[in-house]
Write a protein that holds these residues in place. Sequence first.
Motif, PDB file in Angstrom:
ATOM      1  N   GLY A   1       0.807  -1.215   0.000  1.00  0.00           N
ATOM      2  CA  GLY A   1       0.000   0.000   0.000  1.00  0.00           C
ATOM      3  C   GLY A   1       0.841   1.267   0.000  1.00  0.00           C
ATOM      4  N   ASN A   2       0.203   2.376  -0.321  1.00  0.00           N
ATOM      5  CA  ASN A   2       0.854   3.667  -0.181  1.00  0.00           C
ATOM      6  C   ASN A   2       1.087   3.921   1.300  1.00  0.00           C
ATOM      7  OD1 ASN A   2       0.937   4.408  -2.911  1.00  0.00           O
ATOM      8  ND2 ASN A   2      -1.157   5.155  -2.853  1.00  0.00           N
TER       9      ASN A   2
ATOM     10  N   SER B   1       1.433   5.484   4.929  1.00  0.00           N
ATOM     11  CA  SER B   1       0.945   6.650   5.664  1.00  0.00           C
ATOM     12  C   SER B   1       2.169   7.401   6.193  1.00  0.00           C
ATOM     13  CB  SER B   1       0.021   6.224   6.811  1.00  0.00           C
ATOM     14  OG  SER B   1       0.671   5.320   7.671  1.00  0.00           O
ATOM     15  N   ASN B   2       1.991   8.664   6.499  1.00  0.00           N
ATOM     16  CA  ASN B   2       3.063   9.527   7.015  1.00  0.00           C
ATOM     17  C   ASN B   2       4.268   9.588   6.078  1.00  0.00           C
ATOM     18  OD1 ASN B   2       1.714  10.256   9.529  1.00  0.00           O
ATOM     19  ND2 ASN B   2       1.895   8.076   9.948  1.00  0.00           N
ATOM     20  N   LEU B   3       3.983   9.665   4.796  1.00  0.00           N
ATOM     21  CA  LEU B   3       5.013   9.757   3.762  1.00  0.00           C
ATOM     22  C   LEU B   3       5.552  11.183   3.721  1.00  0.00           C
ATOM     23  CD1 LEU B   3       6.540   8.696   1.285  1.00  0.00           C
ATOM     24  CD2 LEU B   3       4.462   9.046  -0.042  1.00  0.00           C
ATOM     25  N   THR B   4       6.858  11.336   3.947  1.00  0.00           N
ATOM     26  CA  THR B   4       7.499  12.647   3.974  1.00  0.00           C
ATOM     27  C   THR B   4       8.731  12.620   3.084  1.00  0.00           C
ATOM     28  OG1 THR B   4       6.757  12.979   6.245  1.00  0.00           O
ATOM     29  CG2 THR B   4       8.527  14.395   5.473  1.00  0.00           C
ATOM     30  N   ALA B   5       8.904  13.658   2.281  1.00  0.00           N
ATOM     31  CA  ALA B   5      10.062  13.754   1.398  1.00  0.00           C
ATOM     32  C   ALA B   5      11.354  13.618   2.195  1.00  0.00           C
ATOM     33  CB  ALA B   5      10.046  15.082   0.657  1.00  0.00           C
ATOM     34  N   GLY B   6      12.287  12.852   1.636  1.00  0.00           N
ATOM     35  CA  GLY B   6      13.601  12.686   2.230  1.00  0.00           C
ATOM     36  C   GLY B   6      13.805  11.383   2.985  1.00  0.00           C
ATOM     37  N   GLN B   7      12.737  10.690   3.307  1.00  0.00           N
ATOM     38  CA  GLN B   7      12.901   9.420   4.014  1.00  0.00           C
ATOM     39  C   GLN B   7      13.404   8.362   3.052  1.00  0.00           C
ATOM     40  OE1 GLN B   7       9.747   8.250   6.630  1.00  0.00           O
ATOM     41  NE2 GLN B   7      10.464   6.155   6.815  1.00  0.00           N
TER      42      GLN B   7
ATOM     43  N   TYR C   1       2.102  -3.008  -6.384  1.00  0.00           N
ATOM     44  CA  TYR C   1       2.436  -1.782  -5.659  1.00  0.00           C
ATOM     45  C   TYR C   1       1.359  -0.740  -5.890  1.00  0.00           C
ATOM     46  CZ  TYR C   1       6.876  -4.189  -5.584  1.00  0.00           C
ATOM     47  OH  TYR C   1       7.847  -5.133  -5.397  1.00  0.00           O
ATOM     48  N   ASP C   2       1.041   0.008  -4.839  1.00  0.00           N
ATOM     49  CA  ASP C   2       0.062   1.081  -4.949  1.00  0.00           C
ATOM     50  C   ASP C   2       0.642   2.239  -5.766  1.00  0.00           C
ATOM     51  OD1 ASP C   2      -2.437   2.248  -4.508  1.00  0.00           O
ATOM     52  OD2 ASP C   2      -2.429   1.754  -2.374  1.00  0.00           O
ATOM     53  N   THR C   3      -0.112   3.285  -5.946  1.00  0.00           N
ATOM     54  CA  THR C   3       0.164   4.335  -6.935  1.00  0.00           C
ATOM     55  C   THR C   3       1.390   5.207  -6.679  1.00  0.00           C
ATOM     56  OG1 THR C   3      -1.324   5.822  -5.731  1.00  0.00           O
ATOM     57  CG2 THR C   3      -2.271   4.510  -7.539  1.00  0.00           C
ATOM     58  N   LYS C   4       1.877   5.295  -5.461  1.00  0.00           N
ATOM     59  CA  LYS C   4       2.998   6.198  -5.168  1.00  0.00           C
ATOM     60  C   LYS C   4       4.367   5.538  -5.351  1.00  0.00           C
ATOM     61  CE  LYS C   4       0.194   9.071  -2.214  1.00  0.00           C
ATOM     62  NZ  LYS C   4      -0.050   9.635  -0.883  1.00  0.00           N
ATOM     63  N   TRP C   5       4.400   4.232  -5.561  1.00  0.00           N
ATOM     64  CA  TRP C   5       5.648   3.491  -5.757  1.00  0.00           C
ATOM     65  C   TRP C   5       6.055   3.587  -7.224  1.00  0.00           C
ATOM     66  CZ3 TRP C   5       8.182   1.857  -1.561  1.00  0.00           C
ATOM     67  CH2 TRP C   5       7.456   1.683  -0.382  1.00  0.00           C
ATOM     68  N   MET C   6       7.244   4.120  -7.510  1.00  0.00           N
ATOM     69  CA  MET C   6       7.742   4.305  -8.874  1.00  0.00           C
ATOM     70  C   MET C   6       9.017   3.485  -9.069  1.00  0.00           C
ATOM     71  SD  MET C   6       5.554   6.424  -9.986  1.00  0.00           S
ATOM     72  CE  MET C   6       4.235   7.276  -9.136  1.00  0.00           C
ATOM     73  N   PHE C   7       9.136   2.868 -10.245  1.00  0.00           N
ATOM     74  CA  PHE C   7      10.270   1.992 -10.538  1.00  0.00           C
ATOM     75  C   PHE C   7      10.968   2.412 -11.820  1.00  0.00           C
ATOM     76  CE2 PHE C   7       7.475  -0.314  -7.784  1.00  0.00           C
ATOM     77  CZ  PHE C   7       8.335  -0.940  -6.903  1.00  0.00           C
TER      78      PHE C   7
ATOM     79  N   TYR D   1      13.343   5.659  -1.716  1.00  0.00           N
ATOM     80  CA  TYR D   1      13.604   7.042  -1.355  1.00  0.00           C
ATOM     81  C   TYR D   1      12.330   7.838  -1.621  1.00  0.00           C
ATOM     82  CZ  TYR D   1      15.259  11.825  -1.516  1.00  0.00           C
ATOM     83  OH  TYR D   1      15.403  13.171  -1.289  1.00  0.00           O
ATOM     84  N   ALA D   2      11.813   8.498  -0.604  1.00  0.00           N
ATOM     85  CA  ALA D   2      10.611   9.310  -0.756  1.00  0.00           C
ATOM     86  C   ALA D   2      10.998  10.661  -1.351  1.00  0.00           C
ATOM     87  CB  ALA D   2       9.917   9.493   0.586  1.00  0.00           C
ATOM     88  N   GLU D   3      10.642  10.855  -2.619  1.00  0.00           N
ATOM     89  CA  GLU D   3      10.935  12.122  -3.297  1.00  0.00           C
ATOM     90  C   GLU D   3      10.035  13.246  -2.793  1.00  0.00           C
ATOM     91  OE1 GLU D   3      11.083  12.026  -7.604  1.00  0.00           O
ATOM     92  OE2 GLU D   3      11.202   9.845  -7.469  1.00  0.00           O
ATOM     93  N   SER D   4       8.796  12.904  -2.487  1.00  0.00           N
ATOM     94  CA  SER D   4       7.803  13.883  -2.050  1.00  0.00           C
ATOM     95  C   SER D   4       6.717  13.117  -1.295  1.00  0.00           C
ATOM     96  CB  SER D   4       7.192  14.595  -3.262  1.00  0.00           C
ATOM     97  OG  SER D   4       6.397  13.694  -4.010  1.00  0.00           O
ATOM     98  N   ALA D   5       5.675  13.820  -0.925  1.00  0.00           N
ATOM     99  CA  ALA D   5       4.561  13.175  -0.233  1.00  0.00           C
ATOM    100  C   ALA D   5       3.696  12.352  -1.184  1.00  0.00           C
ATOM    101  CB  ALA D   5       3.706  14.222   0.475  1.00  0.00           C
ATOM    102  N   THR D   6       4.038  12.362  -2.485  1.00  0.00           N
ATOM    103  CA  THR D   6       3.227  11.629  -3.458  1.00  0.00           C
ATOM    104  C   THR D   6       4.043  10.694  -4.354  1.00  0.00           C
ATOM    105  OG1 THR D   6       3.395  13.435  -5.059  1.00  0.00           O
ATOM    106  CG2 THR D   6       1.500  13.476  -3.567  1.00  0.00           C
ATOM    107  N   ARG D   7       5.347  10.585  -4.090  1.00  0.00           N
ATOM    108  CA  ARG D   7       6.186   9.802  -5.013  1.00  0.00           C
ATOM    109  C   ARG D   7       7.334   9.141  -4.264  1.00  0.00           C
ATOM    110  NH1 ARG D   7       7.237   9.805 -10.664  1.00  0.00           N
ATOM    111  NH2 ARG D   7       9.420   9.411 -11.084  1.00  0.00           N
ATOM    112  N   ILE D   8       7.464   7.813  -4.461  1.00  0.00           N
ATOM    113  CA  ILE D   8       8.536   7.030  -3.856  1.00  0.00           C
ATOM    114  C   ILE D   8       9.314   6.328  -4.964  1.00  0.00           C
ATOM    115  CG2 ILE D   8       9.131   5.215  -2.209  1.00  0.00           C
ATOM    116  CD1 ILE D   8       6.166   5.562  -1.190  1.00  0.00           C
ATOM    117  N   THR D   9      10.601   6.633  -5.094  1.00  0.00           N
ATOM    118  CA  THR D   9      11.443   5.919  -6.049  1.00  0.00           C
ATOM    119  C   THR D   9      11.906   4.626  -5.376  1.00  0.00           C
ATOM    120  OG1 THR D   9      12.195   7.953  -7.069  1.00  0.00           O
ATOM    121  CG2 THR D   9      13.581   6.019  -7.353  1.00  0.00           C
ATOM    122  N   ALA D  10      11.760   3.511  -6.085  1.00  0.00           N
ATOM    123  CA  ALA D  10      12.096   2.218  -5.487  1.00  0.00           C
ATOM    124  C   ALA D  10      12.831   1.319  -6.469  1.00  0.00           C
ATOM    125  CB  ALA D  10      10.816   1.514  -5.009  1.00  0.00           C
ATOM    126  N   LYS D  11      13.631   0.434  -5.928  1.00  0.00           N
ATOM    127  CA  LYS D  11      14.341  -0.582  -6.706  1.00  0.00           C
ATOM    128  C   LYS D  11      14.322  -1.859  -5.880  1.00  0.00           C
ATOM    129  CE  LYS D  11      18.108  -1.821  -9.472  1.00  0.00           C
ATOM    130  NZ  LYS D  11      17.651  -2.381 -10.703  1.00  0.00           N
TER     131      LYS D  11
END
Length: 135
Positions: A65-66, A68-74, A92-98, A119-129
Amino acid sequence: GGTGLTSIATLLNSNVLSTAQTFTAGQRGEVTALTDASTVAVDFDDSNNFSLLTTSGVGSTRKLGNPSNLTAGQSGAITLTQDGSGSRLLTYDTKWMFVGGTAPDLTTTADAVDVLVYYAESATRITAKVLLDVK
């Protein structure tokens, strides 16, 4: 009482964490176990590092899931371990980007371990590998 501080508020508002820090010993955060479910809930306030052991009781596919408490920089990692049967899939839910826009398939052999780094880029986007089949 002899410390020179006028109040506890002065101590708490001293902005100690807003300046650069140098650590002279290893720093580590706990690994928080996630609960296996059809949609796996992640609360980024709980930790930076997580583990998930898939189980047969949920079925073959689950969704991360996306958070909760997603903050840029984590940033952190989620260790994904197949149970003794294997064959569990993860979407993966919508905020996970590959890379390339496509999430990889997990290693599905019994007891396989994959590691998702993020890496959480923003409150709406997570870069993942996903590091596959870590042995």
